[in-house]
Design a protein around this motif. Structure first.
Motif: not given
Length: 189
Positions: A97-102
């Motif tokens: 989710v962190d990578e996706f959000s970025n």
């Protein structure tokens, strides 16, 4: 529509255990952080993670994920290979989710790999990208390029689940009662 109603309407399949995750979009002017945090706390106790992903200055994506189910999806070697090919360096849901959000915040599109944790078949996620969303065999909750019978079956279950959950919510029942009633209908079927 209130955030409460949106969560019930759009996330019922995940909350009732027939989908790994659900996501919907809300205008920032309608996003109620206090209500979101209440849901986040309530659902965490049931094994869900809730994310508010800023998409633009006007909208936010709300993602609700069954942690155990998504963890299992992300452990699949084929899914891991696909995500590595996309330059993801994640080992689990939180990192994904962190990578996706970025990526959402740094590009002008919406990364299609979200379909993986939404529980769509990996084949359909890949083919959606390859065909740029066109030429699917069946269009329902997601665009299916592989097993259309399963996609149609899921579509029917999603609609029934959403309809029942929304009706019960509108009648004033609690989330726990709604999930219990939905599961009773599955056993009876």
């Amino acid at each position: 529509m209130s955030l409460d109603k949106m969560i019930i309407r759009y996330c019922a399949p995940a909350l009732c255990g027939i989908k790994a995750s659900s996501m919907f979009f809300i205008k920032n002017q309608n996003f109620q952080e206090d209500i979101f945090l209440q849901w986040k706390e309530k659902l965490f106790e049931r094994g869900f993670m809730c994310y508010a992903i800023p998409l633009s200055e006007n909208s936010t994506g709300i993602l609700i994920s069954n942690v155990c189910w998504v963890r299992k999806i992300l452990e699949d070697p084929f899914v891991q290979a696909y995500l590595r090919e996309k330059d993801y360096h994640c080992n689990g849901l939180f990192e994904f989710v962190d990578e996706f959000s970025n990526r959402v915040n740094s590009c002008h599109g919406f990364p299609h790999e979200i379909g993986v944790i939404l529980g769509y078949p990996i084949e359909d996620v890949i083919e959606f990208e390859n065909h740029q969303g066109r030429n699917c065999k069946y269009c329902g909750i997601w665009k299916s390029y592989s097993n259309t019978d399963d996609a149609k079956d899921f579509q029917c279950r999603y609609k029934n689940c959403c309809g029942l959950c929304e009706r019960l919510y509108n009648e004033g029942y609690s989330l726990e009662y709604i999930i219990h009633e939905y599961r009773k209908t599955l056993i009876a079927a």
